[in-house]
Design a protein around this motif. Structure first.
Motif, PDB file in Angstrom:
ATOM      1  N   UNK A  35       0.798  -1.201  -0.087  1.00 21.86           N
ATOM      2  CA  UNK A  35      -0.028  -0.038  -0.037  1.00 21.86           C
ATOM      3  C   UNK A  35       0.843   1.279  -0.128  1.00 21.86           C
ATOM      4  N   UNK A  36       0.263   2.423  -0.565  1.00 21.09           N
ATOM      5  CA  UNK A  36       1.145   3.509  -0.745  1.00 21.09           C
ATOM      6  C   UNK A  36       1.355   4.036   0.711  1.00 21.09           C
ATOM      7  N   UNK A  37       0.577   3.624   1.816  1.00 27.11           N
ATOM      8  CA  UNK A  37       0.945   4.090   3.224  1.00 27.11           C
ATOM      9  C   UNK A  37       2.167   3.579   3.657  1.00 27.11           C
ATOM     10  N   UNK A  38       2.849   2.614   3.214  1.00 28.67           N
ATOM     11  CA  UNK A  38       3.963   2.152   3.331  1.00 28.67           C
ATOM     12  C   UNK A  38       5.213   3.294   2.994  1.00 28.67           C
ATOM     13  N   UNK A  39       4.746   4.106   2.187  1.00 23.46           N
ATOM     14  CA  UNK A  39       5.840   4.956   1.509  1.00 23.46           C
ATOM     15  C   UNK A  39       5.677   6.297   2.156  1.00 23.46           C
ATOM     16  N   UNK A  40       4.383   6.785   2.697  1.00 25.06           N
ATOM     17  CA  UNK A  40       4.268   8.048   3.345  1.00 25.06           C
ATOM     18  C   UNK A  40       3.444   7.872   4.280  1.00 25.06           C
ATOM     19  N   UNK A  41       3.912   8.719   5.405  1.00 31.26           N
ATOM     20  CA  UNK A  41       3.490   8.769   6.570  1.00 31.26           C
ATOM     21  C   UNK A  41       1.806   9.229   6.583  1.00 31.26           C
ATOM     22  N   UNK A  44      -3.741  10.734   3.401  1.00 33.20           N
ATOM     23  CA  UNK A  44      -5.150  11.170   3.525  1.00 33.20           C
ATOM     24  C   UNK A  44      -6.128  10.385   2.990  1.00 33.20           C
ATOM     25  N   UNK A  45      -5.614   9.939   2.009  1.00 31.54           N
ATOM     26  CA  UNK A  45      -6.756   8.799   1.406  1.00 31.54           C
ATOM     27  C   UNK A  45      -6.016   7.736   0.454  1.00 31.54           C
ATOM     28  N   UNK A  46      -6.612   6.667   0.172  1.00 29.86           N
ATOM     29  CA  UNK A  46      -5.794   5.236  -0.602  1.00 29.86           C
ATOM     30  C   UNK A  46      -5.427   5.684  -1.737  1.00 29.86           C
ATOM     31  N   UNK A  47      -4.340   4.968  -2.256  1.00 39.16           N
ATOM     32  CA  UNK A  47      -3.580   5.452  -3.557  1.00 39.16           C
ATOM     33  C   UNK A  47      -3.287   4.141  -4.116  1.00 39.16           C
ATOM     34  N   UNK A 352      -0.110  10.340  -4.774  1.00 40.97           N
ATOM     35  CA  UNK A 352      -0.750   9.624  -5.824  1.00 40.97           C
ATOM     36  C   UNK A 352       0.284   9.958  -7.275  1.00 40.97           C
ATOM     37  N   UNK A 353       0.584  11.351  -7.284  1.00 40.96           N
ATOM     38  CA  UNK A 353       1.537  11.672  -8.400  1.00 40.96           C
ATOM     39  C   UNK A 353       2.856  11.252  -8.187  1.00 40.96           C
ATOM     40  N   UNK A 354       3.312  10.868  -6.843  1.00 42.07           N
ATOM     41  CA  UNK A 354       4.634  10.352  -6.651  1.00 42.07           C
ATOM     42  C   UNK A 354       4.638   8.634  -6.948  1.00 42.07           C
ATOM     43  N   UNK A 355       3.469   8.141  -7.067  1.00 42.90           N
ATOM     44  CA  UNK A 355       3.249   6.725  -7.174  1.00 42.90           C
ATOM     45  C   UNK A 355       4.229   6.091  -8.420  1.00 42.90           C
TER      46      UNK A 355
END
Length: 369
Positions: A35-41, A44-47, A352-355
């Motif tokens: 999940x993107x949450x593993x990259x960003x603390x 605010x929403x799921x990516x 999202x743009x950093x993904x």
């Protein structure tokens, strides 16, 4: 520009501690569902996350198993992203170098430029542009320019007077097909075309930004950039007392500098401010070194068929590499650290743009060739 020395800092810390390090789980963008949450603390929403194909041998079994327990969220299809961007870049490169008189030089240029490849540098350029709010079309001239310069460096690197290689991207090298004289000139022509292409096809950007981009690219390829790394590399062959700082200098200039230029050109074309450019420059420096560390590992762990170029060449020429200096396991640990530090530079951007940049970073870390 003076940047933090990630390898030397890591080495100074780890050379005093021989115990196994506990590095965070690093996902392969084409295999693991992270999940993107593993990259960003605290996002605010799921990516988006990553879709599946093969996993590199560099990824450990424990890392693969660790991914199974992670919950799934809507996915970022990295395979589709790579295909889409590579297709766009290939079309643009095809249009940029048409067949014309004298046919032999343009055929030679096209032979190497259109021979395939991962198109990592153009993708980094486009992804950096889109990260800061720009569009692919704005970044495409710069994306093509960095690939032209990269191709030039490969043609010249393969020459008998340099690395003397016969295979590149699974095909005979340029000088094996067209002769050394034409190969040298094809590389020269691609270098010149890179700047012409930027100067004549970039649209909707101020003249100040275009000049800044041209200067950035020129410095990256000149006597303080790519050429500097190549020269020091040549005169380091056979040396027995090469230190880590010396090896880092070579690869910052020989490899990392063009990936850095790719990201910075994309950022400038997308309208990034100075602070954003500085963060992305540090990000690119980390992935540039990461690229080389992984390249060195693959050179001693993969076959020529798997790599699409001659494997074990560094051992034959007695070049200093990260596995030779640090060993395979410490080189892998260093790759993990560089991957993590690169991703940390993206924490202030829209997740999202950093993904795509995160996925590209992991692709560089866990590639098979």
């Amino acid at each position: 520009m003076s940047l933090v020395n990630p390898i030397t800092t890591w080495y100074q810390t780890n050379s005093m501690n021989k115990s196994t390090q506990d590095f965070s789980f690093l996902p392969h963008p084409l295999e693991n569902k992270l999940t993107i949450s593993s990259f960003f603390p605290n996002p605010t929403k799921k990516f988006t996350v990553f879709s599946s194909i093969s996993v590199s041998a560099i990824l450990t079994k424990e890392q693969e198993e660790g991914s199974k327990s992670i919950s799934q969220e809507p996915t970022f299809n990295f395979k589709a992203y790579m295909f889409e961007k590579a297709s766009s870049v290939n079309r643009a490169l095809e249009n940029a170098v048409s067949m014309k008189e004298p046919f032999v030089i343009h055929e030679s240029m096209r032979y190497s430029l259109l021979a395939g490849g991962k198109r990592v540098r153009p993708m980094l350029c486009i992804a950096a542009c889109e990260l800061v709010g720009g569009e692919e079309s704005t970044a495409m001239p710069s994306a093509c320019a960095v690939e032209m310069i990269h191709t030039m460096s490969l043609i010249h690197d393969d020459l008998p007077c340099m690395d003397n290689d016969d295979i590149r991207r699974g095909k005979p090298t340029n000088h094996k097909v067209f002769g050394e004289n034409v190969a040298v000139l094809a590389g020269d022509a691609l270098l010149s075309l890179a700047f012409e292409h930027m100067a004549t096809t970039i649209k909707r950007l101020s003249s100040d930004r275009i000049v800044k981009m041209v200067g950035e690219l020129a410095k990256c390829v000149g006597s303080e950039g790519l050429v500097a790394g190549q020269v020091v590399d040549i005169f380091s062959e056979g040396l027995a007392d090469v230190e880590l700082e010396h090896l880092e200098y070579i690869h910052i200039h020989k490899t990392a500098v063009l990936l850095e230029a790719s990201v910075v050109l994309g950022a400038i074309s997308g309208g990034a401010n100075d602070e954003e450019i500085a963060k992305l420059r540090t990000f690119a420096r980390c992935i540039g070194l990461l690229f080389q560390v992984v390249d060195d590992i693959l050179d001693v762990t993969k076959s020529s068929r798997e790599l699409g170029k001659t494997a074990g060449k560094d051992l034959v020429t007695d070049k200093m590499t990260y596995p030779k200096l640090l060993g395979i396991e410490k080189s892998r640990e260093l790759a993990e650290k560089l991957n993590r530090e690169a991703r940390e530079q993206l924490s202030g951007f829209d997740p999202e743009k950093a993904a795509p940049l995160i996925a590209l970073t992991n692709y560089i870390a866990y590639r098979n060739n």
